[in-house]
Design an enzyme around this catalytic site. Structure first.
Site, mmCIF file in Angstrom:
data_model
loop_
_atom_site.group_PDB
_atom_site.id
_atom_site.type_symbol
_atom_site.label_atom_id
_atom_site.label_comp_id
_atom_site.label_asym_id
_atom_site.label_seq_id
_atom_site.Cartn_x
_atom_site.Cartn_y
_atom_site.Cartn_z
ATOM 1 N N ASP A 229 85.025 -19.087 -10.152
ATOM 2 C CA ASP A 229 85.183 -19.968 -11.855
ATOM 3 C C ASP A 229 85.333 -21.933 -11.640
ATOM 4 O O ASP A 229 85.621 -22.158 -12.349
ATOM 5 C CB ASP A 229 86.313 -19.748 -12.190
ATOM 6 C CG ASP A 229 86.753 -18.537 -12.400
ATOM 7 O OD1 ASP A 229 86.315 -17.233 -11.872
ATOM 8 O OD2 ASP A 229 88.612 -17.860 -12.425
ATOM 9 N N GLN B 61 82.963 -15.862 -5.779
ATOM 10 C CA GLN B 61 84.563 -16.882 -5.946
ATOM 11 C C GLN B 61 84.260 -18.528 -5.095
ATOM 12 O O GLN B 61 83.570 -18.273 -5.740
ATOM 13 C CB GLN B 61 85.318 -15.994 -4.657
ATOM 14 C CG GLN B 61 85.760 -14.298 -5.022
ATOM 15 C CD GLN B 61 84.473 -13.875 -5.074
ATOM 16 O OE1 GLN B 61 83.776 -13.404 -4.401
ATOM 17 N NE2 GLN B 61 83.933 -12.924 -6.136
ATOM 18 N N LYS C 246 79.424 -21.247 -11.505
ATOM 19 C CA LYS C 246 78.649 -21.189 -10.145
ATOM 20 C C LYS C 246 77.030 -20.562 -11.322
ATOM 21 O O LYS C 246 76.462 -21.160 -11.263
ATOM 22 C CB LYS C 246 78.855 -20.636 -9.581
ATOM 23 C CG LYS C 246 79.911 -20.950 -8.412
ATOM 24 C CD LYS C 246 80.706 -20.402 -7.389
ATOM 25 C CE LYS C 246 81.197 -18.433 -7.931
ATOM 26 N NZ LYS C 246 82.834 -19.215 -8.369
HETATM 27 P P1 GDP Z 1 82.234 -19.240 -11.889
HETATM 28 O O1 GDP Z 1 82.604 -17.365 -11.838
HETATM 29 O O2 GDP Z 1 82.183 -20.374 -11.176
HETATM 30 O O3 GDP Z 1 80.314 -18.958 -12.430
HETATM 31 O O4 GDP Z 1 82.305 -19.843 -13.671
HETATM 32 P P2 GDP Z 1 82.807 -18.941 -14.553
HETATM 33 O O5 GDP Z 1 81.608 -18.791 -15.875
HETATM 34 O O6 GDP Z 1 84.315 -17.992 -14.124
HETATM 35 O O7 GDP Z 1 83.487 -20.092 -15.659
HETATM 36 C C1 GDP Z 1 83.677 -20.881 -15.962
HETATM 37 C C2 GDP Z 1 83.725 -21.150 -17.405
HETATM 38 O O8 GDP Z 1 83.464 -22.313 -17.398
HETATM 39 C C3 GDP Z 1 83.069 -20.433 -17.999
HETATM 40 O O9 GDP Z 1 83.176 -19.900 -19.342
HETATM 41 C C4 GDP Z 1 82.078 -21.196 -18.549
HETATM 42 O O10 GDP Z 1 81.159 -21.075 -19.457
HETATM 43 C C5 GDP Z 1 82.492 -22.625 -18.532
HETATM 44 N N1 GDP Z 1 82.103 -23.966 -18.494
HETATM 45 C C6 GDP Z 1 80.909 -24.166 -17.588
HETATM 46 N N2 GDP Z 1 80.610 -25.496 -16.846
HETATM 47 C C7 GDP Z 1 81.649 -25.756 -17.993
HETATM 48 C C8 GDP Z 1 81.350 -27.195 -18.120
HETATM 49 O O11 GDP Z 1 80.955 -28.360 -17.680
HETATM 50 N N3 GDP Z 1 82.560 -27.551 -19.643
HETATM 51 C C9 GDP Z 1 83.311 -27.073 -20.515
HETATM 52 N N4 GDP Z 1 83.918 -26.979 -21.093
HETATM 53 N N5 GDP Z 1 83.368 -25.731 -19.725
HETATM 54 C C10 GDP Z 1 82.045 -25.178 -18.652
HETATM 55 P P1 IMO Z 2 83.650 -15.851 -9.631
HETATM 56 O O1 IMO Z 2 83.160 -15.415 -8.395
HETATM 57 C C1 IMO Z 2 87.926 -16.267 -9.576
HETATM 58 C C2 IMO Z 2 90.458 -13.946 -7.084
HETATM 59 C C3 IMO Z 2 91.413 -12.382 -7.582
HETATM 60 C C4 IMO Z 2 92.356 -12.744 -6.621
HETATM 61 C C5 IMO Z 2 92.132 -12.192 -5.238
HETATM 62 C C6 IMO Z 2 91.513 -11.167 -4.911
HETATM 63 O O2 IMO Z 2 84.547 -15.669 -10.691
HETATM 64 O O3 IMO Z 2 84.649 -17.633 -9.397
HETATM 65 P P2 IMO Z 2 90.004 -9.735 -6.033
HETATM 66 O O4 IMO Z 2 89.637 -8.775 -6.053
HETATM 67 O O5 IMO Z 2 89.259 -10.453 -4.783
HETATM 68 O O6 IMO Z 2 90.158 -8.078 -4.441
HETATM 69 O O7 IMO Z 2 90.971 -10.547 -5.451
HETATM 70 O O8 IMO Z 2 91.039 -13.153 -5.511
HETATM 71 N N1 IMO Z 2 88.692 -13.706 -7.122
HETATM 72 C C7 IMO Z 2 88.946 -14.435 -8.160
HETATM 73 N N2 IMO Z 2 89.211 -15.671 -8.880
HETATM 74 N N3 IMO Z 2 87.802 -16.142 -9.459
HETATM 75 C C8 IMO Z 2 86.606 -15.367 -8.746
HETATM 76 O O9 IMO Z 2 85.042 -15.156 -8.801
HETATM 77 C C9 IMO Z 2 86.940 -14.243 -8.374
HETATM 78 N N4 IMO Z 2 87.047 -13.296 -7.614
HETATM 79 C C10 IMO Z 2 88.651 -12.971 -7.160
HETATM 80 O O10 IMO Z 2 92.144 -13.264 -8.847
HETATM 81 O O11 IMO Z 2 93.894 -13.893 -7.106
HETATM 82 MG MG MG Z 3 84.156 -16.547 -12.746
#
Ligand code: GDP
Ligand code: IMO
Ligand code: MG
Length: 429
Positions: free
Chosen positions: A13, A230, A16
């Protein structure tokens, strides 16, 4: 041509999805190399927000092809739901999406096995996303899996039935009752029916030998970006085991997850948040269980994109970041969500771990070690809005100093700083 890689350096998260989307106009192909619908990659532009789980984050740029690589595992039901959501927004993903024939399927019973395994573990549960990730990768490595390239085979149903029955024996031996288990609020039978409907829909997609397609494209001079899911601290070998996911999230995973040689890897971009988050169970040395942690969660809207669970929040962990940079050979760092700390007068950064009086000189084997303590350095916060900042060259001194400090500690340049979720809220060198 080489394959550039973009991946998360923390516990997922990091942002990416946003950055892959920002990079996409510079690439001919975006290829996801591992993970499954446990991922939730968020992309925001023009007042719209999308969360992708299986589809690569380059899908919004029509002239870029997107490949779901062999290292990815696919739940057809979730995949088709994603496709339909995009359709509602006027995007026909089928036009620029390819799927590797070697990618494995997540069966409905994989999801049940995930739930059974978690409930059996009780307090020791991983906190999995319950998408069937662990069981589906287990079957891949146990050589039981069903692959995308097999879905049109005559004996596909028979192979499905054999695998399902094997799973059901495990499920019932754990005293779970199939009639009481649900998947996304559907009974098992209803989910299974939709799963097969989705498989039928998948048959009209472009299924390719992803490794052939990518290597040929590279030979033809096409540019490729590999998208990780991840984060490095969730890597099955190097993450905080057993609280990890079931794939290799590190750069090496791009080779096996796409079928490209290490020789073909180009630049490696590592993404991290200006602080840290983690969703699910497992050790998190810099976690803040106080008001500051709450503030990070609130300001950063730190709730899981896939499960909606509140993310645990804490200070930036440099030993962990340096470890991830080493594992991946990161060339260029991308710092996300700096805006989330705009209101902070003081910021802490963990620059070492200690046990007792002993400062560790290596990242520890066991991050759950109760004697492990972070050592913090206090820094000035910038304590102001960054909304008007348009260049990395005119950042307020306190954040410029924070960036320089991280660059010096990690010996790696920070080339992009993200100041908001939208595409345009991105500062580049
Ligand atoms: P990913 O799994 O790595 O693609 O990340 P996620 O989408 O799960 O989580 C990142 C969250 O932060 C999302 O809700 C994005 O919209 C938000 N986000 C990304 N870059 C920024 C930033 O620079 N500032 C803020 N405030 N939010 C961001
Ligand atoms: P993105 O791509 C954050 C975490 C789960 C759990 C552990 C194992 O959005 O960054 P699983 O379902 O893979 O067996 O869960 O990994 N987890 C993530 N945490 N971002 C993710 O993906 C995750 N994918 C799995 O919360 O702790
Ligand atoms: Mg994510």
């Amino acid at each position: 041509m080489k394959v550039d890689v973009i991946l998360g350096l923390q516990w997922g998260d990091e942002g990416k999805g946003k950055i892959v989307d920002v990079f996409t106009p510079h690439y001919d192909i975006i290829a996801r190399f591992q993970g499954g619908p446990n991922a939730g990659h968020t992309i925001e532009f023009d007042g719209k927000k999308f969360v992708l789980h299986t589809i690569p984050s380059g899908i919004f740029h029509r002239s870029t092809l997107n490949l779901i690589g062999n290292g990815v595992i696919i739940d057809p039901f979730i995949f088709i739901k994603e496709i339909d959501k995009l359709k509602e927004a006027g995007i026909n993903a089928q036009e620029n999406l390819l799927i590797s024939s070697r990618a494995h399927f997540i069966l409905p019973t994989h999801r049940l096995l995930d739930a059974v395994s978690e409930s059996k573990k009780g307090h020791a549960k991983i906190g999995s996303t319950l998408k069937g990730i662990g069981p589906a990768y287990t079957d891949k490595y146990a050589r039981n899996g069903l692959r995308v390239g097999n879905m049109k085979d005559e004996n596909f149903m028979e192979c499905y039935r054999i695998l399902k029955e094997m799973h059901l024996r495990i499920i019932t031996s754990n005293n779970a009752n199939l009639s009481e288990l649900t998947l996304d609020e559907l009974s098992f039978e209803a989910y299974e029916e939709k799963w097969f409907e989705s498989i039928n829909k998948m048959k009209s997609f472009r299924i390719v030998e992803g490794e052939q397609f990518l290597n040929r494209s590279l030979d033809e001079g096409k540019s490729v970006m590999a998208e990780g899911a991840q984060g490095s601290l969730l890597d099955v070998d190097f993450g905080s085991y057993p609280f990890v996911t079931s794939s290799n999230t590190i750069a090496a995973g791009a080779c096996s997850g796409l079928g490209i040689s290490p020789h073909r890897i180009g630049k490696i971009y590592g993404i991290f948040k200006a602080y840290c988050t983690r969703v699910g169970s497992g050790p998190f040395p810099t976690e803040l269980l106080d008001e500051t942690g709450e503030t990070l969660r609130k300001n950063g809207n730190e709730y899981g994109s896939t499960t909606g669970r509140p993310r645990r929040c804490g200070w930036l962990d440099l030993p962990a970041l340096k470890y991830a940079i080493m594992l991946n050979g990161v060339d260029s760092l991308i710092m996300m969500k700096a805006d989330v700390m705009n209101t902070f007068k003081k910021i802490m950064v963990c620059n070492n771990y200690k046990t007792g009086n002993q400062v560790l000189d290596e990242f520890p084997f066991d991050l759950s070690d109760k004697t492990l303590e972070p050592i913090y350095q206090e820094m000035n916060g910038w304590n102001q809005s960054l909304a008007d900042v348009t260049s990395l060259d005119n950042l307020p001194e306190a954040i410029a100093n924070y960036i320089r400090f991280i660059e010096k500690e990690t010996n790696c340049p920070i080339d992009i700083v993200s100041l908001g979720p939208d595409r345009v809220q991105t500062l580049k060198r």
